[in-house]
Design a protein around this motif. Structure first.
Motif, short mmCIF file in Angstrom:
data_model
loop_
_atom_site.label_atom_id
_atom_site.label_comp_id
_atom_site.label_asym_id
_atom_site.label_seq_id
_atom_site.Cartn_x
_atom_site.Cartn_y
_atom_site.Cartn_z
N ALA A 1 0.82 -1.21 0.00
CA ALA A 1 0.00 0.00 0.00
C ALA A 1 0.86 1.26 0.00
N VAL A 2 2.09 1.15 -0.50
CA VAL A 2 3.04 2.25 -0.42
C VAL A 2 3.38 2.74 -1.83
N PRO A 3 3.34 4.03 -2.10
CA PRO A 3 3.76 4.54 -3.40
C PRO A 3 5.23 4.21 -3.68
N ARG A 4 5.57 4.06 -4.94
CA ARG A 4 6.95 3.70 -5.30
C ARG A 4 7.96 4.75 -4.85
N GLU A 5 7.53 5.99 -4.70
CA GLU A 5 8.46 7.06 -4.34
C GLU A 5 8.89 6.97 -2.88
N VAL A 6 8.15 6.24 -2.06
CA VAL A 6 8.54 6.05 -0.65
C VAL A 6 9.74 5.10 -0.62
N ALA A 7 10.77 5.48 0.13
CA ALA A 7 12.03 4.74 0.07
C ALA A 7 12.06 3.57 1.05
N TYR A 8 12.96 3.60 2.02
CA TYR A 8 13.28 2.41 2.81
C TYR A 8 12.36 2.16 4.00
N LEU A 9 11.59 3.15 4.42
CA LEU A 9 10.84 3.03 5.67
C LEU A 9 9.93 1.80 5.72
N PRO A 10 9.19 1.44 4.66
CA PRO A 10 8.32 0.25 4.76
C PRO A 10 9.08 -1.03 5.09
N ILE A 11 10.25 -1.21 4.48
CA ILE A 11 11.05 -2.40 4.76
C ILE A 11 11.62 -2.35 6.18
N GLN A 12 12.00 -1.16 6.64
CA GLN A 12 12.50 -1.03 8.01
C GLN A 12 11.42 -1.31 9.03
N LEU A 13 10.19 -0.85 8.76
CA LEU A 13 9.09 -1.15 9.67
C LEU A 13 8.79 -2.64 9.69
N LEU A 14 8.97 -3.31 8.55
CA LEU A 14 8.83 -4.77 8.51
C LEU A 14 9.82 -5.42 9.47
N GLY A 15 11.06 -4.92 9.50
CA GLY A 15 12.05 -5.44 10.43
C GLY A 15 11.68 -5.15 11.88
N LEU A 16 11.15 -3.95 12.13
CA LEU A 16 10.76 -3.58 13.49
C LEU A 16 9.64 -4.48 14.00
N VAL A 17 8.69 -4.81 13.13
CA VAL A 17 7.61 -5.73 13.53
C VAL A 17 8.18 -7.07 13.95
N ALA A 18 9.15 -7.57 13.19
CA ALA A 18 9.77 -8.86 13.53
C ALA A 18 10.49 -8.79 14.86
N VAL A 19 11.19 -7.69 15.13
CA VAL A 19 11.90 -7.54 16.41
C VAL A 19 10.90 -7.54 17.56
N LEU A 20 9.79 -6.81 17.41
CA LEU A 20 8.78 -6.76 18.46
C LEU A 20 8.15 -8.13 18.70
N LEU A 21 7.81 -8.83 17.62
CA LEU A 21 7.20 -10.15 17.76
C LEU A 21 8.16 -11.15 18.40
N THR A 22 9.43 -11.08 18.02
CA THR A 22 10.41 -11.97 18.62
C THR A 22 10.57 -11.68 20.12
N THR A 23 10.56 -10.41 20.48
CA THR A 23 10.67 -10.03 21.89
C THR A 23 9.46 -10.54 22.68
N VAL A 24 8.26 -10.43 22.09
CA VAL A 24 7.06 -10.95 22.74
C VAL A 24 7.18 -12.46 22.96
N LEU A 25 7.62 -13.18 21.92
CA LEU A 25 7.79 -14.62 22.05
C LEU A 25 8.79 -14.96 23.15
N LEU A 26 9.87 -14.22 23.22
CA LEU A 26 10.89 -14.47 24.25
C LEU A 26 10.34 -14.20 25.65
N LEU A 27 9.59 -13.11 25.81
CA LEU A 27 9.00 -12.82 27.11
C LEU A 27 8.12 -13.98 27.59
#
Length: 458
Positions: free
Chosen positions: A184-210
């Protein structure tokens, strides 16, 4: 005055300080060249020092406040990592491009980025317009460190994507995640969508570890070692490496198997392998409990996600994998730092494979299937030492299993491999430090064997 805020505030202050240093680090001083190098190390060292202090002070925080504080800290540090752009890796550029072409209905296995058929899909932040100089040469403006500048006659393609003339190397689950991030992101948007994808994974992994730490009788505070780790924030969020999703799925598969859900665990393991292949390393310690069930479920999951691409593009679904293995020295047997020091060229990859196979069999036979994390940390850590990947982010798979097992000595390997970019300038110094880091887990194993069982950590 209430006790809880007094104990929480110092930790919160340290997290804010780490976030500030991280923001400074990813703002541009990450370029590992020239006069910026001492500044880079100073800031990086500051992040690690404050991280260690925050984790230690977290022990004084009341147990009820720990999950919220750990997750808020993880979110804060991840957001800080997302304020900068990838600087020492171009992987996020390829991820973004693969997502863009998939959302346009094009297979990333069928076309290389340089293919003229895809020209209408190219955003300028990935493909800057070439500038023709007075002498007739072509300059590619605005390329960040680590990007590939394609220089030649007018008409040359400029791109921040590495290997623009090669198909993608990433497996189908990774490709699906790239497409999802850009959906859902225009092509002109740069790296932020992929970085947020990584942040989601970090949060989910932290939840699993807790949850997993609490369920296995260990201190949930240890989840902060993953969520707040400077290495995780930089590699999983700033540089957005898909390895963090492979680590998340590998951890989830392990937890499912240890709870007796073998088919589900095998399926998730297959999805982890179809994200970045490397999670196959965590499989041997899981094999004591009906290995054929887990193996068939994993194989079935891999087959299901590959089948649509196989039908669409045939053998091209392999992508650039053979070329990558050759480029990185695995085909020629020259990749391993430590083995290359004592073995002739061409022999190291085969030797490493034999050693890892022997270790896998040993762990398969001796691992407690209810608590496989220490064996998994050993398997992944040994593979990192023996195969010495050229990129630090491969260690992202190791960190959750360090946390689950409490084998903190493996962090030495993580830290040393994060400096592997300097090996070309100081090979003997790097190899010596890597050897010392590899000996730390050996020393830890010896100490544990001599420690009375009732005094050992769970």
């Amino acid at each position: 005055m209430r006790v809880a805020p007094v104990r929480i505030l110092p930790v919160a202050g340290l997290l804010v300080a780490i976030a500030a240093l991280t923001t400074w680090l990813v703002a541009g001083v990450g370029a590992l060249t020239g006069r910026q190098l001492p500044l880079y190390f100073a800031i990086e060292g500051g992040c690690w020092t404050l991280f260690a202090a925050a984790v230690l002070l977290l022990r004084r925080v009341p147990a009820k406040a720990v999950p919220a504080l750990v997750l808020l800290g993880t979110l804060l540090l991840g957001a800080a990592g997302a304020t900068g752009q990838p600087d020492i890796s171009t992987d996020a550029a390829r991820y973004s491009w693969d997502g863009i072409v998939q959302d346009a209905g094009v297979s990333p296995y069928a076309y290389v980025p340089a293919d003229a058929a895809l020209a209408p899909l190219r955003p300028t932040w990935l493909f800057p317009t070439p500038v023709v100089r007075a002498d007739g040469s072509v300059h590619c403006p605005g390329l960040r460190a680590g990007a590939v500048e394609q220089v030649g006659a007018p008409g040359t393609i400029c791109s921040v994507i590495n290997r623009v003339h090669a198909p993608t190397i990433y497996p189908p689950v990774a490709e699906a995640l790239f497409a999802l991030a850009r959906l859902a992101v225009p092509r002109e948007v740069a790296y932020l969508p992929i970085q947020l994808l990584g942040l989601v994974a970090v949060l989910l992994t932290t939840v699993l570890l807790l949850r997993a730490l609490r369920a296995t009788g260990r201190d949930p505070r240890h989840a902060a070692v993953f969520g707040w780790c400077p290495f995780v924030g930089i590699e999983a969020v700033t540089n957005a490496h898909i390895d963090v999703w492979a680590a998340l799925l590998a951890l989830a598969a392990t937890l499912l198997v240890t709870r007796g859900r073998l088919v589900a665990g095998g399926v998730v393991l297959g999805l982890a392998i179809a994200t970045k292949f490397v999670p196959v390393l965590i499989a041997p310690p899981l094999g004591r409990r009906r290995p054929w069930v887990i193996g068939l479920a994993a194989l079935g999951a891999v087959a299901v996600v590959y089948l649509p691409h196989l039908l669409a593009v045939g053998s091209s679904v392999i992508g650039y994998l053979p070329g990558y293995l050759d480029e990185e020295g695995y085909d020629g047997g020259t990749r391993s730092a430590l083995l290359s020091a004592v073995l002739p060229d061409g022999a190291t990859t085969a030797t490493a494979a034999v050693l890892l196979a022997a270790l896998a069999v040993l762990l398969l036979l001796r691992t407690d299937p209810a608590r496989p994390w220490a064996a998994q940390a050993t398997m992944v850590g040994a593979a990192l030492v023996l195969l010495t990947p050229a990129y630090a982010w491969y260690s992202l798979l190791l960190v959750p299993f360090i946390v689950m097992s409490g084998r903190w000595e493996w962090f030495g390997v993580v830290i040393v491999l994060s400096l592997i970019g300097f090996r070309s300038n100081h090979p003997w110094a790097f190899d010596g430090v890597l050897l010392l880091a590899a000996l730390l887990p050996v020393a830890g194993a010896v100490v544990r064997r001599r420690t009375p069982r009732k005094l050992r950590p769970a």
